[in-house]
Design an enzyme around this catalytic site. Structure first.
Site, PDB file in Angstrom:
ATOM      1  N   PHE A  21       0.854  -1.189   0.000  1.00 54.19           N
ATOM      2  CA  PHE A  21       0.000   0.000   0.000  1.00 54.19           C
ATOM      3  C   PHE A  21       0.885   1.231   0.000  1.00 54.19           C
ATOM      4  O   PHE A  21       1.713   1.406   0.893  1.00 54.19           O
ATOM      5  CB  PHE A  21      -0.930   0.030   1.215  1.00 54.19           C
ATOM      6  CG  PHE A  21      -1.846   1.222   1.183  1.00 54.19           C
ATOM      7  CD1 PHE A  21      -2.943   1.247   0.330  1.00 54.19           C
ATOM      8  CD2 PHE A  21      -1.597   2.333   1.975  1.00 54.19           C
ATOM      9  CE1 PHE A  21      -3.780   2.369   0.265  1.00 54.19           C
ATOM     10  CE2 PHE A  21      -2.429   3.448   1.920  1.00 54.19           C
ATOM     11  CZ  PHE A  21      -3.522   3.458   1.067  1.00 54.19           C
ATOM     12  N   ASP A  33       9.539   2.632   1.132  1.00 55.35           N
ATOM     13  CA  ASP A  33       8.394   3.357   1.677  1.00 55.35           C
ATOM     14  C   ASP A  33       8.397   3.087   3.177  1.00 55.35           C
ATOM     15  O   ASP A  33       7.963   2.037   3.636  1.00 55.35           O
ATOM     16  CB  ASP A  33       7.096   2.857   1.012  1.00 55.35           C
ATOM     17  CG  ASP A  33       5.858   3.542   1.570  1.00 55.35           C
ATOM     18  OD1 ASP A  33       5.934   4.080   2.692  1.00 55.35           O
ATOM     19  OD2 ASP A  33       4.796   3.506   0.900  1.00 55.35           O
ATOM     20  N   LYS A  82       3.136  10.340   7.982  1.00 60.41           N
ATOM     21  CA  LYS A  82       2.480  10.003   9.257  1.00 60.41           C
ATOM     22  C   LYS A  82       2.956  10.907  10.404  1.00 60.41           C
ATOM     23  O   LYS A  82       2.559  12.042  10.464  1.00 60.41           O
ATOM     24  CB  LYS A  82       2.663   8.527   9.556  1.00 60.41           C
ATOM     25  CG  LYS A  82       2.018   7.663   8.428  1.00 60.41           C
ATOM     26  CD  LYS A  82       1.284   6.500   8.972  1.00 60.41           C
ATOM     27  CE  LYS A  82       0.711   5.603   7.898  1.00 60.41           C
ATOM     28  NZ  LYS A  82      -0.718   5.787   7.709  1.00 60.41           N
TER      29      LYS A  82
HETATM   30  N1  PLP Z   1       2.583   4.209   2.338  1.00 56.57           N
HETATM   31  C1  PLP Z   1       2.342   3.473   3.430  1.00 56.57           C
HETATM   32  C2  PLP Z   1       3.277   2.350   3.776  1.00 56.57           C
HETATM   33  C3  PLP Z   1       1.226   3.732   4.226  1.00 56.57           C
HETATM   34  O1  PLP Z   1       0.984   2.963   5.301  1.00 56.57           O
HETATM   35  C4  PLP Z   1       0.364   4.797   3.866  1.00 56.57           C
HETATM   36  C5  PLP Z   1      -0.843   5.080   4.650  1.00 56.57           C
HETATM   37  O2  PLP Z   1      -1.318   4.319   5.439  1.00 56.57           O
HETATM   38  C6  PLP Z   1       0.663   5.550   2.728  1.00 56.57           C
HETATM   39  C7  PLP Z   1       1.783   5.228   1.992  1.00 56.57           C
HETATM   40  C8  PLP Z   1      -0.216   6.679   2.307  1.00 56.57           C
HETATM   41  O3  PLP Z   1      -0.082   7.762   3.192  1.00 56.57           O
HETATM   42  P1  PLP Z   1      -1.194   8.906   3.214  1.00 56.57           P
HETATM   43  O4  PLP Z   1      -2.442   8.319   3.737  1.00 56.57           O
HETATM   44  O5  PLP Z   1      -0.604   9.952   4.139  1.00 56.57           O
HETATM   45  O6  PLP Z   1      -1.318   9.412   1.821  1.00 56.57           O
END
Ligand code: PLP
Length: 414
Positions: free
Chosen positions: A136, A221, A252
């Site tokens: 994700f 990520d 976050k």
């Molecule tokens: N990447 C990871 C690993 C995440 O857990 C999340 C959100 O949960 C995101 C990207 C996306 O972040 P945002 O919701 O701030 O766009």
């Protein structure tokens, strides 16, 4: 205001895209939050790893209000010191990196990773990014296309081309999928939304080697795993020097509770984007940077990292004991530091709701996983309180499973 009234108004005013828990949170202090009916909850979710030092931390409040009183927004057409300070602190914390670019959300930071990969590979006709099933990376089109979850793509096609998805933790599949158009590898060190699935050491180190062998960028990520969540400041540090990325996205808790994200770029990537080739109005906002700087200084202090690891071990041990006590309900306990998951034999939602009823907030993800993302400064006493509630809820689930669906749940708050 009450839970009931806020929920009713929300349903008539806000786009209905979230499956929310049935409470409206009104305030928080430390590891605790209160809803609009005045009920108190122990927060093992932290707004999905955002309030990582708990709620209303005095150092963060001070930093935010001092900066808001000075100047709240400048845009990026000017220099501003808070942004520079936070960038310097991040570069100190992640020595592989030589530059920081700020944005507002995780998805937006990952969009920038995609841009980096495309720009870096353009001269050699390389554009493809290797990503993983179950991953994700966010909900914007690029980040969504990078995410390896078909259910999120439904009805939104055509997606951005140029992503190849292979099974997570399958190094051989990754090796086989590298071709002449591959520019980069994008991976979460622990898959969060997919139910807290840790990447094996062999897999993550193997990806670094694969990237080196083929001249690819390794893009981590660390939006969920970063900033102390897994017991180290960044999850790649668990592997010593063997999985140091070329690029890393953070978000976050980066803004200490305010919207802020960043991409850290190392020597092989930085030059790919130059003057006028990226921009944002709000990214790196001074109040968010001030709060983020206060938070980062506290979180990266060795004593705080050690305390988070220790309380993480306490929780992990407690969860393993619960698994041993209720093997018919808990299939697996997994995770690292304070990013923990309980994979159940059935759906997570009833367990999440039963915990909520008893005053414990946990998160359900990937259908059957209860995810725990408590504050990094959670006390051992609070960890035990949370475990006690989970123990009651799982014991009830176990007895319901054996006695049939009519057993009434008990009600007790921590
Ligand atoms: N990447 C990871 C690993 C995440 O857990 C999340 C959100 O949960 C995101 C990207 C996306 O972040 P945002 O919701 O701030 O766009």
């Amino acid at each position: 205001m009450s839970n009931r009234r806020t929920i009713a108004r929300e349903q008539k005013s806000v786009l209905q895209t979230f499956s929310r828990l049935p409470v409206a949170l009104a305030r928080g202090k430390g590891s605790w939050v209160w809803d609009e009916d005045g009920k108190r909850y122990l927060d093992f979710q932290t707004g999905i790893s955002v309030s990582n030092l708990g709620h209303a931390h005095p150092a963060l409040l001070k930093a935010m209000s001092a900066q808001a009183a000075r100047i709240g927004h400048t845009c990026n057409l000017f220099y501003q010191e808070r942004q520079v300070e936070l960038a310097e602190e991040l570069l100190q914390a992640a020595p592989f990196a030589e530059r920081v670019a700020f944005a507002n959300s995780g998805a937006e930071a990952n969009e920038l990773l995609i841009k980096f990969a495309r720009r870096a590979g353009a001269a050699q006709g390389r554009f493809e990014i290797l990503a993983f099933h179950g991953s994700f990376h966010g909900r914007t089109y690029g980040a969504l296309s990078a995410s390896g979850q078909v259910k999120l793509h439904k009805g939104l096609e055509p997606l951005l081309p140029g992503f190849r998805h292979v099974p997570y933790n399958d190094l051989e599949a990754a090796r086989r999928s590298v071709g002449r158009h591959t520019a980069a590898i994008l991976v979460e060190p622990v898959q969060g939304e997919n139910g807290v699935v840790p990447g094996s050491d062999e897999f993550l180190v193997g990806l670094r080697r694969l990237a080196d062998r083929h001249g690819l960028l390794l893009m981590l990520d660390e939006i969920q795993t970063g900033l102390g969540r897994t017991g180290k400041l960044f999850a790649y540090e668990h592997l010593g020097h063997d999985c140091v990325p070329d690029l890393m996205s953070l978000a976050k808790s980066l803004g200490g509770g305010l919207p802020l994200s960043a991409v850290l770029s190392g020597a092989r990537a930085t030059a790919a984007l130059g003057l006028g080739e990226h921009g944002t109005t709000m990214g790196g906002n001074p109040i968010a940077c001030a709060a983020g700087l206060a938070q980062l200084k506290l979180v990266r202090a060795p004593r705080q990292l050690a305390a988070a690891s220790k309380v993480g071990e306490l929780l992990l041990e407690g969860l393993r004991a619960l698994q041993a006590a209720h093997p018919g309900v808990v299939r697996e306990v997994r995770g690292r530091g304070l990013m923990l998951g309980l994979r159940l034999t059935g759906p997570a939602k009833p367990v999440v709701l039963a915990c909520l009823e008893r005053g414990l907030i946990v998160n359900g993800t990937a259908d059957t996983v209860v995810r725990l993302l408590p504050p990094l400064n959670l006390t051992p006493a609070e960890a035990r309180q949370g475990l006690a509630v989970l123990g009651e809820v799982l014991a009830e689930a176990a007895s319901r499973a054996s006695a049939g669906p009519s057993t009434a749940p008990k009600r007790k708050q921590p």
